[in-house]
Each structure stands twice: as structure tokens, then as C-alpha cells.
Design an enzyme around this catalytic site. Structure first.
Site, PDB file in Angstrom:
ATOM      1  N   ASP A  89       0.909  -1.079   0.009  1.00 34.43           N
ATOM      2  CA  ASP A  89      -0.079   0.151  -0.069  1.00 34.43           C
ATOM      3  C   ASP A  89       0.938   1.289   0.108  1.00 34.43           C
ATOM      4  O   ASP A  89       1.461   1.431   1.042  1.00 34.43           O
ATOM      5  CB  ASP A  89      -1.021   0.011   1.353  1.00 34.43           C
ATOM      6  CG  ASP A  89      -1.899   1.302   1.270  1.00 34.43           C
ATOM      7  OD1 ASP A  89      -1.807   1.980   0.348  1.00 34.43           O
ATOM      8  OD2 ASP A  89      -2.553   1.154   2.158  1.00 34.43           O
ATOM      9  N   TYR A  90       0.857   1.939  -1.041  1.00 40.97           N
ATOM     10  CA  TYR A  90       1.836   3.093  -1.322  1.00 40.97           C
ATOM     11  C   TYR A  90       1.568   4.262  -0.419  1.00 40.97           C
ATOM     12  O   TYR A  90       2.380   5.008  -0.034  1.00 40.97           O
ATOM     13  CB  TYR A  90       1.952   3.415  -2.851  1.00 40.97           C
ATOM     14  CG  TYR A  90       2.552   2.469  -3.412  1.00 40.97           C
ATOM     15  CD1 TYR A  90       4.117   2.499  -3.545  1.00 40.97           C
ATOM     16  CD2 TYR A  90       2.013   1.469  -4.284  1.00 40.97           C
ATOM     17  CE1 TYR A  90       4.565   1.359  -4.221  1.00 40.97           C
ATOM     18  CE2 TYR A  90       2.624   0.463  -4.966  1.00 40.97           C
ATOM     19  CZ  TYR A  90       4.027   0.570  -4.893  1.00 40.97           C
ATOM     20  OH  TYR A  90       4.894  -0.318  -5.683  1.00 40.97           O
ATOM     21  N   LYS A  91       0.212   4.379   0.049  1.00 44.53           N
ATOM     22  CA  LYS A  91       0.013   5.440   0.687  1.00 44.53           C
ATOM     23  C   LYS A  91       0.572   5.164   2.086  1.00 44.53           C
ATOM     24  O   LYS A  91       0.907   6.277   2.922  1.00 44.53           O
ATOM     25  CB  LYS A  91      -1.527   5.265   1.036  1.00 44.53           C
ATOM     26  CG  LYS A  91      -2.138   6.200  -0.125  1.00 44.53           C
ATOM     27  CD  LYS A  91      -3.905   6.118   0.257  1.00 44.53           C
ATOM     28  CE  LYS A  91      -4.405   6.540  -1.076  1.00 44.53           C
ATOM     29  NZ  LYS A  91      -5.564   5.506  -1.247  1.00 44.53           N
ATOM     30  N   SER A  92       0.690   4.027   2.587  1.00 45.05           N
ATOM     31  CA  SER A  92       1.361   3.865   4.018  1.00 45.05           C
ATOM     32  C   SER A  92       2.822   3.788   3.804  1.00 45.05           C
ATOM     33  O   SER A  92       3.493   4.315   4.763  1.00 45.05           O
ATOM     34  CB  SER A  92       0.604   2.818   4.708  1.00 45.05           C
ATOM     35  OG  SER A  92       0.969   1.572   3.964  1.00 45.05           O
ATOM     36  N   THR A  93       3.436   3.105   2.910  1.00 43.05           N
ATOM     37  CA  THR A  93       4.867   2.872   2.906  1.00 43.05           C
ATOM     38  C   THR A  93       5.588   3.844   2.069  1.00 43.05           C
ATOM     39  O   THR A  93       6.987   3.854   2.210  1.00 43.05           O
ATOM     40  CB  THR A  93       4.859   1.721   2.487  1.00 43.05           C
ATOM     41  OG1 THR A  93       4.426   1.448   1.032  1.00 43.05           O
ATOM     42  CG2 THR A  93       4.344   0.381   3.297  1.00 43.05           C
TER      43      THR A  93
END
Lengths: 609, 715
Positions: A25-29
Site C-alpha cells: 500500500d503505497y499510501k502508507s509505505t
């Protein structure tokens, strides 16, 4: 399996879950980034023996394949291409001499792939010579330039990697000042979390990493005294393999405790090493400007028209006419059995693991020493003993809080390295998902005769003729490749997409040639003369086939007399519709309908004239 | 086969008073029997098939049946005619079925059931007629009608099942339950039961007699509706001249719930009251809505967005020419890694049922592969518009059948070739012999497959015999909620929890080895600093010093996000020493002097490179050093560093850098700024200019880094 659509839907369902599992999940990582720092000195353009491509050419092929694979498998990752040791300089303030930024840190796109293509081969070398040339080398400046690339990015970067491609082990030719500068800059970079890898290429006389590069590259992850000392790459294939192994950040889908028993928790990471790459979903664009549009889903009340919050809704299922209502939370909590983790149930001998007990791609389990110190030691001991004793560990696996448990067979895998000291099998356990009773279907198995020894022996000859060495990375997915070639062609305004080679198609000519008379011999052994293994089993499909292929028609041609006999006796009705249709054709009877009675009527009319 | 084939079944429950008798501490047979019925009906309800169910009670206080006349067939009540079972029936069983105070002949009840079945199935098609008798056989019954009854059962094709509180073979002499011997009636009844069952099915008749406890256990498992396996007929090809007809079936595949949850309005519980609506809007500030018709389809190609209409896509996409099971070649089984299997199903491939020749041909291939330990690598296409797969067809030879087992293999794009640090070569992780033997004894104690005394291997934990717990729990909750709409969800069934745990025998056996293991391997959980910060530092003291917190937040706004995301700074790094320095001073986690020393160390390191770029980087460091020193009110470190720096300028050839310092007026800190300073503002100004006049002595470039250390020592 009744309908293709059903089948497809099932797939999609799974897809949803798998995507969950891949957990990226790019939003979080944040995003991953990769900078290729490529030596452009004269040495890089020297062709190898036996027409081996030059190190530069090999590097470009590698860069290209990374570009395209990023587009396919991780299209949010940023990639840059920088040359050092060039004559020309090109960087933001041109403050760094002999550093040429070919591609800024950004998403790779069609244009970039084309650019890199332009640098391949002999022509590419020429292009490179004209645009950049070869000049002085100052790796320190180059590294500095790269560090600016990273710092100019406004997005959050989760993983930063820099790969140096070179065939020179002493880039500054003994200039200790420059060496030191490069080392300092390298350590700066490493401090900001950039991992520096060396992709060293063949050099006459051997590439000595200890002369300079050992201080530049990041230490191996394990900090072991005996870190793998890699040999330089001589072949494109090796280089690609090595780049591929590093190019993607290892990302665990979960970090969990492996509980051996009460109070004995070993921390492990769960990784996915094989996951079906799929065509990405289409995005909606506004017709006027081709800009993506966003979709908003709203829930509203049909009566009042007011918007509803998720809390204004409940969930239902209907059984036996009764609606059973639950809160959304309840639906979720029903799935909860235990806290996330792996719970050891026991051990079983390896032969108890059934080949056909397969549900989905396996996961890979590796210790997380940073979470619980001592984990790696327990893990190593367990791995070794399981491997020696040929047993697997059976575990209950709960991935996240509300995921129902699955059982995994943890199969030990020992580390293996190839001749070049590159890892071909990582140490750890493979977690094989085991089916529950519901997942296994009961089939009625047909009772059929078995083959005789001579028949089996003949088949063995056939098998022998068609042996090959299977490699899991040898087959590209033609559907995906075609899709991306199409997009590439559209993006670059090419006339037609590049042709793809479909490796999943059998090479029929080659197979036939290799088999020679064996195929016929086997057929003679197992099939009676009048048997057609390619004929359809269902007779009703015969006409369809006859329409297509003309060469084989084991059809019952009926003589006129026979047919007249039927007509006279009035038992045309005993014949099947296809036979009647054929008869109509045979006698040039025109029929308007396809109903049996219509056919019979038409035939009777014709033949009683 | 007719899909509509259904069963008609009558449950015949003994509610007579003897059913309430039980040994102390034991559940009365009536309660057990009721449970059996509940579980069974529940299962039928969720299976949603067309099977019909009737319920007959005997020994009941009332009488209600067609045959009742005079004193015949008394105390037998048809509680429910043949119907598709529903929740109402479940509720009735729960609330209205109670033990009675009478007794009735179970043979009479059987006759009533037969009558019911025959009357109500008249003219309709059923695949099977069945009567389930639940009784303790504790009533005297007259065997004189037995033969007629058996004859009628046979004629009508009715099958019979018995559920008893005791096992049928344990018989009279060896009392099985609670030490209570069977009564004379029961022994007689048992004999009759045996007689009936044996005459209906000579061999397996007694297998249809169950005990209550057995049944509860078995029925607790919600059985999923069996999906009829769909055949996939195809032709296996090897080149152009060898073909074998085959039929594939899904053999293993993750079973998903048949029904999904639908969303309803919370108040009305009506699905129609809710509408989901998708709107498209532009990515601008106004979020301008656009019509769906004004949108086109596109795909991302890395950074490019490529418009690609459905029509074009269909035309250009990869196409297959129909189903296929084509052999590409053969390879050793050892070349196929099990952990690289992909896909979500396993197919078993047979020859068509009625095709002996194909059977022989396929058998030839299967046996050849099995002998050679090889597999066929095949291209598999499900149907014309299906995507091609690459897969392996393994030989599988069982006692009863032979087949190929097809499993999908990965494409190159599917693989992630991660490499992991070696575990073998790392001394830190290498276990000692002692530790290894501790692991060995754990493995010994936890083996799930063991041999019994006859040498037969027994598996204590077969995953493929466990029903998917997710569905078991789901149906348990659905059932509970359907019958008790306002009650909270029930706890998990204990049997299910137990089924998912380490078997008791193993759990006990491994206790000792586990204790040893714990001693041999010290494990320590690493407490993350970050986590501490979020939980304690941020919230813990917020109530005590609200002002301090506010100030802290204000201050923090000066710092960019990177500070927070990069994790806590523990020392002055080389990337942005000035920032690190500031942060450390603010955090006060290290003494001021030490932080200053770290910073000057970095400055020296940078100056060691003698390059303009590095000089530029040093200036903000010194600026910050000065600024922070003034703020803290401690000028000693700064002043002494600048002084020593000045003296070293000529020796180290750093004139260029010094000029920059002069330019930025980075002079000593004077008394006006910090009280403790020993310099006046005049001294401070002098300090810079004085240097300028100094002759540029030997700018001998000393390449060695040694001088840096010396300099630091001097301070």
C-alpha cells in the site's frame, strides 16, 4: 465452471484477496526508487569475446528490462538513469562535471523505454558517444548528483537503491583524493538510507572489489563476516538475474510471531515470492482532455434521498425466506478466530504433504531478528533440523486480525548459491496453504483399462525425445506482454505493436520432427484403426466440425437406396437431425427450418417425386 | 441426472417419559435427541435444497394422526407435515417440543410415519424416502406386525435410520452408558431393531443405527452443499499427430460462501431503500462532475496514461484459438518447485468415462511419467476467450484410478526473486549442538504422525478433514441470529476451537521439551523507540504540562516532515548536520558539549574534502552552531572551535573557506550576545579581519586525514 464468466469472477474474487495479501500500500509505505548509475568510460564500450555484447550494451538491456518490468509489476516505483565518466555534463545546475543525467527520478514510461532502446547495440554506442562521450571520472560527484535526485523528490520514498554498473575496479586510476571523496559521499548516501549495490561487469584480469568498491557499496544485509563475495557478471543473463534479485524491495506482507508453544515466540516476516501478475484495471478518462477522472461512490436513501453513512446500514443474508440481519462489525468479527500469528501445531514427515493440496501461491517465512532478538537462531536451528529430518512444520496462520485461520505446511529450504556466489535459493520456510475438507471435491473416477508395458515403454520413448530443462522464469505471460506492447505502441504512436513471441505455444514442428514415427507407433499400439482421438465425443457437434475441417469425415454417407427405403417404410424419424440434414444436402433439398419434422417432410417430398 | 431429485424425510421422535430418565450428571436422552434434530434441521435449512421434512412425536400427551381410531395409535402426534424445513420449524422444535408423560409403541409410530410419507408423496417424484427414528426403545411393542411392516417398507422403498442412546452392538451384557443396564423392553426393542434393519439391508443395515452422541458430533459440522463437479472435456496433444481425449475436473479449489452479504437500511432492513451511485468527477478544485458517457477507457503505462477504447482493446488483445491442453515438453519432477505453484485450483485429468482407448493411451502417458519421475509441461486454455496458462501435469496413480494432476506454474512476471541474508554463514545465528538437540526433542515430541502397535500410521491432525472454520462459525452465527434476532452473537462452538488446536496428546507431550527449549534459546522482544514515543511521550504527559506541549508543537512546525519520518535522530549525521544538530539540541537527549563535538567532527570531515561544494555545506553548520549557542547561552564551545579553526587555516590550505566565513560575518560570540563570553563585540570583529592580513603561508596540502583528529584533540 459452467460459464466462463463464473470462472472469471471466481478469479477476480481471489484477486481481491491476493491483492490484500501482497499488502503493498503505497499510501502508507511510500514509494520505492532505483537509480542506475552507469559508467560511460571507454572501457564500457569494448565488445567481449565471442560477440558478447559490450558491458555498456548489457547494462542498457538490463535497464530496459527493469523499466518494462517496473511498468508491468510495480508502476508506482521511481527510476533514474545517470551516467558518469562522460565527456558532457547534464545535471540541474551543471555543477557536477562528467555526470550526465539521462533520466530524472520518475516513473518509467514509454518514451523512456524508447530512449534506452536507443542506447542499445552498436548504434546505441554511437549515440552514447555523440551525446555524452567518455571523459574524466569522478564518482564522488556522480554520487552527490544522485543524492540530489533523491532529495529533490517531494514524494515519500520508502526504499532507495542505487546500482553502480561498471567494469573498472579503480575508477579514479589511483587518485586517492577522488577515491576518498567518493567514499565520503557514498557513506553520506548510505546514511540517508540509500542502499548502494555494485553490478560489476567482466574486466580483463578480473574485477577486484577490494581495491575500491568494497568501501562504497552497502554492506551485505546479514553483516556476516563471510558476506557473499560475488564474481563479476560476464553474461547478460547473470546480470539480469542479479539486478532482478535486488531491484525490488523485499516487502513482508506481515510480521508475526511464530509461536512454538506458550511463551516461546519467534518473530518472522511473511513474504510473497510468486504472485500472479495481472492486467491492471482500466482507468476512466475524461473524453475532452484524456485526464483521469475520479470516481465517488455514494450511498443514499431511495425514499428521502439523503446520503447515508456506513453506520446507517446493516448487512443481511436470506435463508429459507428469513432475513438475517447483522451489523457490519459483527460480520467482520465473525471472521476473527485468533490474533495474528503462526501457531505451531506439530510436525509431519515430508511425504505427508500431498502434491495436489494446493490452493494458492505459497508464502516465504524468514526470521525478523529486529523484532525479537534470538529469533534467527531458533529459526536456523528449526530450519536445519526440519531439513535434515525431512519433516515439515504444520502451523495455523492468521494473517490479520479478522482473517479466518488457514493451515500452512512450513517446508524447509536450505540456502543454495550458484557458481557466481549468487543466491538461487534463500534460506527459510515455504508456507504451503493446505485445503480444508470443504476445499476438496469428490469426483467419480472413471473405471478404465490401464496401459500394457509395451505401450508404456513406447510412451517413455516419446517422453524421452521431448525432454527439456524447465526454468520457472523462462516463460513470459503472452497476455500481459501483448497488452503492454499495445499500450507502448499507442503511447509512442507506433504503426503496430512490437511482435511478441508466445512461449506458451508448443513448437509443433519441432515436436513432430523429434518424434518422427514414434507418434504413429504409439497410436498403433493404443488405438484401433477406426478410432479418431480428435473427434468430438458428443455426436451433435459433428456438423460444426465438418464445416470447419474437411479432411476427415468419418460420416455415414447414406446411399440413395437406403434413404428411399427409410422413406418408404416411413421411419425417417429414427434418424438423427444431423443425419437428416446431411441427407438434405446430399440430395440438394432446400430446407427452411431446422426442426426434425421439417427435414423429414422436405426429404419425403423430394424422394417421392 | 435430474437436479430436482429430492428426499422426503420424516423425523420420528420419542417424547415418552422414559426419554427423560437419565443417570445423574447425564443429559437425558430426550435432550440429546432434540439436539440431534435441531442440528439436522439447521443443516437442512442452510443447505437450501428442496428436501422435505416432516416431524412425528410419539409418547406425546395428545394424539393427532390419520390412523388414530378407538384406542389404536394413541399418543402419536404428527407435528408437521412434509414441508421444506424453515426457521419456523426450528423455533417450534426449540419452544414447543417437550417431553411427554405418556408412552407409545415405536412400531406404531413407524406405521404412522410410513402412512404420512405415502400419503404426502403421492404423485410427486422423490429420489428417496426416509424415516429417522429417535427413541430409547423403552416401550413394550408387539412384534406380531413386524413382518408386515418390513414388507411395506420394502415395497414403498422407504429407508430407515435409528438413533439410540446406546450403541447397537454393545448389547445387554455390557452396559455402555452410565452403568445403567438396558431394560428388558430395551433389549427386546434392540432385537427388533436389528431384525428390521437387517431385513432391509442384510450387509450394512446396522450401519444405519447411530448413537445420539455420535450424531451430535457429526451433525455439528455444517455440511456445504456439494457442488457437482463440472467436466471439462478437451484433447491432450503432443505435437500435431498425437492426441488423447481427456476430461478435467476441479479437484481442489478454495470453496467460497455461496451467499454474500447485502447492504440494507439500518432502520427498515430493506435493501430497496438504499441506492449506491457512482459519479465521476474531474480532478479539479470544484470536483466538477462529468457524465459517464463523457469518459473513455485508458490504461497506465508507467508514467503515461494511454487512452485505449474497449473496441480497440478487444481487437488488439491476445487471442487464443479455443481450449487447449497441449504438451510443450517433458521435464524432471525435481525441476518443478512446489512453492512456485500459482493459481487457485488443481485439476484432475482423466480419460472420458466411456472411452477405453483414450483410457489406455492416457494410462500409457501417466505410467511413463511416473516411472521416469517426470512431468508434462502444458499450455492450458480453459475456453476460447480464456487466458493461456502454463502448468505442470503430474502423474498420479492410485489404487482405484490413474490421472494427471494439473497445477499452474508461474510466468516470469509473477516471480519475485528476493534474496535473503544467509543464515548458515552468520556466526551469531548458528545454533550450538546443544540447541540443535533441544530442537530435535521438540520435533520428536510434536510428531503428528505416529505408528500404533500394529505398525499402522496414524495422523493426529488432518487438515483436509477439518471443515472450513469460517463457514462453521458463519452458519452458527446466522442460525443463532435467525432464531434470536436481538441477542448478541454466541461464543464459538467449543468443538470448533478444539479442532483448530494442537491435539491434546501432543500438547502434553511437548511440555518438557518446550521448557528446555525456552532455556536454551533466549528470546528478547525489541521495544521500538518509535512506538514508545507515540504512546507515552505524546499522550502520557499531555495533561501535566499543557503549555510545554503546545510550545513543543509550535516549535515542531519549523521542521519538515522528513524529521518525523526518518525516525528519531540520535546523532549528528553527515547529510544535514545542521538540522540534526538543531534537533538534538532541542531534544536535550545528549549533553550540549557532546552534540557540539559531534557537529565539529562533521565539519572537519567535510572540510577534509577541500572542495567548494563541501565548503558550501559547512557554512550553514557553523551558522547553526553559532545561533544555537547563543540561544542556549553557552559560547564556550563555539568560540573555542572557531579560534582553533582559524589557527589551522594556513596549515590546511582552507583560506577559501575562511573567506566565506568572513563574508557571512560568522565571528566569535561576544559578551553582548552571551554573558559568559570572554570577548567584547570589538574583539569579535577584530578576530575575523585579523586573519585576513596574515600572510598566506605554506598552503601545503596535507593529504592525510590525520590532522583532523589532532585538531579535535586540541579542543
Amino acid at each position: 465452471m459452467a460459464q466462463w464468466n463464473d470462472y472469471h469472477h471466481e478469479d477476480e474474487d481471489v484477486d481481491g484477496e491476493e491483492r490484500d495479501e501482497s499488502g503493498v500500500d503505497y499510501k502508507s509505505t511510500g514509494r520505492d526508487s532505483l537509480v542506475f548509475l552507469v559508467d560511460a568510460s571507454k572501457e564500457m564500450f569494448i565488445m567481449g569475446e565471442d560477440e558478447e555484447p559490450s558491458p555498456f550494451d548489457m547494462t542498457m538491456q538490463c535497464v530496459r528490462s527493469v523499466y518494462t518490468s517496473k511498468i508491468i509489476s510495480s508502476d508506482k516505483d521511481l527510476v533514474a538513469l545517470v551516467f558518469y565518466g562522460t565527456e558532457q555534463s547534464k545535471n540541474p545546475r551543471n555543477s557536477f562535471k562528467h555526470v550526465y543525467i539521462y533520466h530524472d527520478l520518475d516513473l518509467p514510461g514509454a518514451r523512456r523505454v524508447q530512449d534506452v532502446d536507443g542506447l542499445r547495440g552498436e548504434k546505441g554506442a554511437q549515440v552514447a558517444g555523440e551525446t555524452m562521450g567518455s571523459g574524466n571520472t569522478n564518482l564522488g560527484e556522480a554520487l552527490w548528483c544522485c543524492s540530489n535526485l533523491y532529495s529533490d523528490i517531494k514524494l515519500r520514498l520508502s526504499h532507495k537503491r542505487l546500482m553502480i554498473f561498471t567494469c573498472r575496479d579503480t575508477p579514479h586510476g589511483g587518485d586517492s583524493e577522488r577515491d576518498r571523496q567518493a567514499r565520503t559521499k557514498a557513506s553520506d548516501l548510505k546514511e540517508t538510507g540509500v542502499v548502494i549495490d555494485l553490478m560489476h561487469l567482466m574486466k580483463p584480469g578480473g574485477f577486484d572489489v577490494s581495491l575500491f568498491f568494497c568501501d562504497v557499496v552497502s554492506p551485505p544485509e546479514d553483516e556476516a563476516e563471510l558476506g557473499l563475495q560475488m564474481e563479476p557478471c560476464g553474461k547478460l543473463e547473470d546480470l539480469q538475474k542479479r539486478v532482478r534479485a535486488k531491484e525490488m524491495k523485499k516487502r513482508s506482507v506481515a510480521r508475526l510471531n511464530l509461536c512454538l508453544g506458550e511463551g516461546m515466540n519467534v518473530a518472522v516476516g511473511v513474504y510473497i515470492t510468486a504472485l500472479q501478475a495481472r492486467k491492471p484495471n482500466a482507468i476512466k478518462l475524461y473524453r475532452d482532455n484524456n485526464e483521469p477522472v475520479r470516481t465517488k461512490t455514494r450511498l443514499y436513501h431511495t425514499q428521502t434521498g439523503s446520503l447515508l453513512l456506513p453506520s446507517d446500514t446493516k448487512r443481511v443474508q436470506v435463508y429459507a425466506g428469513r432475513q438475517i440481519v447483522m451489523e457490519k462489525d459483527e460480520v467482520d468479527v465473525i471472521k476473527k478466530f485468533s490474533d495474528p500469528g503462526l501457531e505451531l501445531i506439530g510436525f509431519k514427515p515430508m511425504e505427508r504433504l500431498k502434491l495436489h493440496h494446493h490452493l494458492r501461491s505459497a508464502v516465504f517465512i524468514y526470521p525478523e531478528e529486529e523484532m525479537v532478538t534470538g529469533s534467527a537462531c531458533v529459526f536456523t536451528a528449526l530450519l536445519r533440523r526440519c531439513s535434515v529430518r525431512n519433516v515439515f512444520a504444520l502451523c495455523k496462520y492468521t494473517r490479520i486480525r479478522n482473517s479466518p485461520p488457514r493451515f500452512l505446511a512450513l517446508v524447509p529450504q536450505k540456502e543454495e548459491v550458484d557458481d557466481g556466489q549468487a543466491q538461487i535459493a534463500a534460506p527459510g520456510f515455504h508456507g504451503i496453504f493446505l485445503p480444508y475438507a470443504d476445499d476438496i471435491r469428490t469426483l467419480d473416477t472413471p473405471q478404465l483399462p490401464t496401459a500394457s508395458e509395451s505401450q508404456v515403454d513406447k510412451m517413455k520413448e516419446i517422453v524421452h525425445k521431448l525432454r527439456f530443462k524447465y526454468r520457472s522464469d523462462a516463460f513470459e505471460n503472452p497476455v500481459l506482454q501483448q497488452h503492454y506492447r499495445n499500450l507502448e505502441a499507442l503511447a509512442l504512436d507506433l504503426m503496430a505493436p512490437e511482435h511478441i513471441e508466445d512461449l506458451t505455444m508448443p513448437n509443433v514442428n519441432m515436436i513432430d520432427q523429434r518424434l518422427g514415427s514414434l507418434a504413429q507407433e504409439f497410436r498403433d499400439l493404443v488405438y484401433p484403426a477406426d478410432y479418431n482421438p480428435e473427434g468430438k465425443t458428443a455426436p451433435k457437434r459433428k456438423p460444426a466440425e465438418a464445416a470447419g475441417g474437411t479432411e476427415k469425415k468419418p460420416k455415414v454417407e447414406m446411399s440413395e437406396d437406403e434413404l428411399r427405403g427409410h422413406v418408404q417404410k416411413g421411419n425417417l424419424g429414427k434418424l438423427t437431425v444431423p443425419v437428416l440434414k446431411d441427407a438434405c444436402k446430399q440430395f440438394g433439398v432446400k430446407v427452411t427450418g431446422t426442426k426434425k419434422q421439417e427435414l423429414i417432410d422436405a426429404l419425403t417430398a423430394q424422394l417421392t417425386k | 441426472m435430474a437436479r430436482s431429485a429430492k428426499t422426503a424425510l420424516v423425523l420420528c421422535l420419542d417424547v415418552g417419559f422414559s426419554m427423560s430418565n437419565s443417570a445423574p450428571g447425564q443429559e437425558p436422552p430426550f435432550q440429546q435427541a432434540k439436539k440431534v434434530i435441531q442440528k439436522f434441521v439447521q443443516r437442512q435449512v442452510f443447505a437450501e435444497n428442496k428436501d422435505e421434512l416432516g416431524l412425528v412425536l410419539f409418547g406425546s400427551d395428545n394424539t393427532k394422526n390419520n390412523l388414530a381410531k378407538d384406542d389404536q395409535y394413541q399418543n402419536i402426534s404428527v407435528h408437521r407435515q412434509l414441508m421444506i424445513p424453515n426457521f419456523e420449524l426450528l423455533e417450534e422444535i426449540q419452544n414447543d417440543v417437550h417431553p411427554g408423560s405418556q408412552q407409545a409403541d415405536w412400531l406404531d409410530a413407524l406405521v404412522v410415519c410410513m402412512d404420512l410419507l405415502q400419503n404426502e408423496t403421492l404423485g410427486k417424484k422423490y429420489e428417496r424416502l426416509n424415516i429417522v427414528m429417535l427413541t430409547d426403545l423403552n416401550t413394550p411393542s408387539s412384534p406380531d406386525q413386524l413382518d408386515i411392516i418390513i414388507g411395506n417398507l420394502k415395497r414403498a422403498g422407504i429407508t430407515l435410520q435409528f438413533f439410540l442412546p446406546f450403541p447397537v452392538d454393545g448389547g445387554g451384557s455390557n452396559p455402555p452408558h452410565g452403568g445403567k443396564a438396558l431394560s428388558r423392553e430395551q433389549q427386546q426393542g434392540l432385537e427388533m431393531t436389528k431384525q428390521v434393519m437387517m431385513s432391509l439391508d442384510e450387509e450394512d443395515g446396522l450401519e444405519e443405527v447411530y448413537t445420539f452422541s455420535d450424531a451430535i458430533e457429526k451433525l455439528s459440522v455444517f455440511k456445504r452443499v456439494e457442488k457437482r463437479p463440472m467436466a471439462w472435456p478437451c484433447t491432450l496433444t503432443i505435437g500435431s499427430s498425437l492426441a488423447i481425449k481427456i476430461v478435467g475436473y476441479k479437484a481442489v479449489c478454495e470453496e467460497r460462501p455461496r451467499k454474500s452479504w447485502s447492504v440494507v437500511d439500518a432502520q427498515t432492513h430493506q435493501k430497496d431503500d438504499i441506492k449506491r451511485d457512482v459519479v465521476y468527477c474531474l480532478n479539479d478544485d470544484e470536483e466538477t462532475e462529468v457524465q459517464k458517457d463523457d469518459t473513455i477507457q485508458g490504461y497506465r503505462y508507467g508514467s503515461d496514461i494511454v487512452p485505449f477504447s474497449k473496441v480497440d482493446q478487444d481487437q488488439m488483445k491476445y487471442k487464443t484459438d479455443g481450449k487447449s491442453f497441449a504438451v510443450l515438453g517433458f521435464t524432471k519432477q525435481s525441476m518443478i518447485n512446489r512453492h512456485q505453484f500459482v493459481g487457485t485450483q488443481v485439476l484432475k485429468v482423466f480419460a472420458p468415462k466411456d472411452d477405453e482407448h483414450a483410457g489406455v493411451a492416457l494410462s500409457g502417458l501417466i505410467r511413463a511419467l511416473d516411472d521416469l519421475k517426470m512431468v508434462a509441461v502444458v499450455r492450458y486454455v480453459y475456453a476460447r476467450n480464456g487466458n493461456p496458462q502454463l502448468g505442470a501435469a503430474f502423474p498420479c496413480i492410485k489404487e482405484k484410478y490413474e490421472c494427471l494432476v494439473y497445477i499452474q506454474l508461474p510466468f516470469m512476471e509473477d516471480l519475485r526473486q528476493y534474496s535473503f541474508p544467509s543464515l548458515e554463514n552468520n556466526k551469531k545465528y548458528t545454533p550450538s549442538e546443544d540447541q540443535l538437540s533441544a530442537v530435535d526433542s521438540l520435533i520428536d515430541s510434536m510428531m503428528l504422525v505416529e505408528e500404533d502397535k500394529d505398525g499402522v500410521k496414524k495422523d493426529l491432525f488432518k487438515v483436509n478433514h477439518i471443515p472450513n472454520p469460517q463457514y462453521q462459525r458463519l452458519f452458527q452465527c446466522l442460525h443463532h441470529r435467525a432464531v434470536n434476532p436481538s441477542a448478541p452473537l454466541p461464543p464459538m462452538d467449543p468443538w470448533l476451537t478444539t479442532a483448530l488446536q494442537r491435539p491434546l496428546a501432543v500438547a502434553t507431550r511437548c511440555q518438557a521439551p518446550l521448557e528446555i527449549l525456552k532455556k536454551k534459546f533466549p528470546l528478547k522482544e525489541v521495544v521500538k523507540k518509535k512506538e514508545l514515543k507515540t504512546s507515552k511521550e505524546l499522550f502520557g504527559n499531555s495533561t501535566e504540562e499543557p503549555d510545554a506541549k503546545k510550545a513543543k508543537v509550535d516549535e515542531e512546525e519549523d521542521f519538515n516532515l522528513a524529521d518525523i519520518t526518518e525516525g528519531s535522530i540520535t546523532q549528528v549525521g553527515s547529510v544535514d548536520p545542521a538540522r540534526d544538530f538543531r534537533t538534538l539540541i532541542r531534544q536535550k537527549s545528549l549533553p550540549f558539549g557532546e552534540v557540539c563535538q559531534q557537529l565539529t567532527g562533521r565539519i572537519e570531515q567535510l572540510l577534509g574534502n577541500k572542495n567548494m561544494n563541501y565548503y558550501i555545506k559547512c557554512i550553514p553548520c557553523i551558522q547553526t552552531f553559532r545561533e544555537q549557542s547563543v540561544q542556549v547561552g553557552n559560547a564556550d564551545h563555539y568560540n573555542s572551535y572557531i579560534q582553533s579553526l582559524k589557527t589551522s587555516i594556513p596549515v590546511r590550505g582552507l583560506q577559501e573557506f575562511w573567506d566565506m566565513l568572513v563574508q557571512d560575518a560568522l565571528t566569535l560570540i561576544n559578551k553582548d550576545e552571551v554573558e559568559g563570553s570572554t570577548f567584547s563585540s570589538h574583539d569579535a570583529k577584530q578576530f575575523l579581519t585579523a586573519g585576513e592580513k596574515k600572510e598566506e603561508v605554506v598552503a601545503a596540502v596535507v593529504d592525510d586525514t590525520g590532522d583532523v583528529d589532532d585538531l579535535l584533540d586540541m579542543m
